[in-house]
Design a protein around this motif. Structure first.
Motif, PDB file in Angstrom:
ATOM      1  N   ASN A  30       2.590   1.750  -0.564  1.00 29.80           N
ATOM      2  CA  ASN A  30       2.725   0.891  -1.976  1.00 29.80           C
ATOM      3  C   ASN A  30       1.303   1.675  -2.596  1.00 29.80           C
ATOM      4  N   GLU A  31       0.182   1.072  -1.944  1.00 33.57           N
ATOM      5  CA  GLU A  31      -1.111   1.300  -2.574  1.00 33.57           C
ATOM      6  C   GLU A  31      -1.483   2.966  -1.992  1.00 33.57           C
ATOM      7  N   GLN A  32      -1.449   3.548  -1.110  1.00 31.70           N
ATOM      8  CA  GLN A  32      -1.078   4.807  -1.310  1.00 31.70           C
ATOM      9  C   GLN A  32       0.043   5.583  -0.649  1.00 31.70           C
ATOM     10  N   TYR A  67       6.548  -5.309  -4.008  1.00 30.22           N
ATOM     11  CA  TYR A  67       5.252  -4.592  -4.366  1.00 30.22           C
ATOM     12  C   TYR A  67       4.545  -3.542  -5.251  1.00 30.22           C
TER      13      TYR A  67
END
Length: 58
Positions: free
Chosen positions: A23-25, A57
């Motif tokens: 989700n972040e990357q 997320y």
């Protein structure tokens, strides 16, 4: 390395870590080292996880 006895939450921890990271990357890839007999199970777990839980997320 994630290691532990059966029922200690290894798979739950791993799936949440992967979902958070992706989700972040979203343009990154993840490699894992698994026992050969676990690869089919892992694919099923991650397919279901990303389909039903990843939205937590976002």
């Amino acid at each position: 390395m994630i290691n532990g006895d059966a029922g200690t939450g290894k798979t739950v921890l791993l799936t949440h870590l992967v979902a958070m990271f992706l989700n972040e990357q979203p343009n990154k890839r993840i490699a894992g080292v698994l026992q050969p007999n676990w690869i089919k199970t892992a694919k099923s777990i991650f397919k279901n996880f990303t389909t039903h839980v990843k939205k937590e997320y976002t």
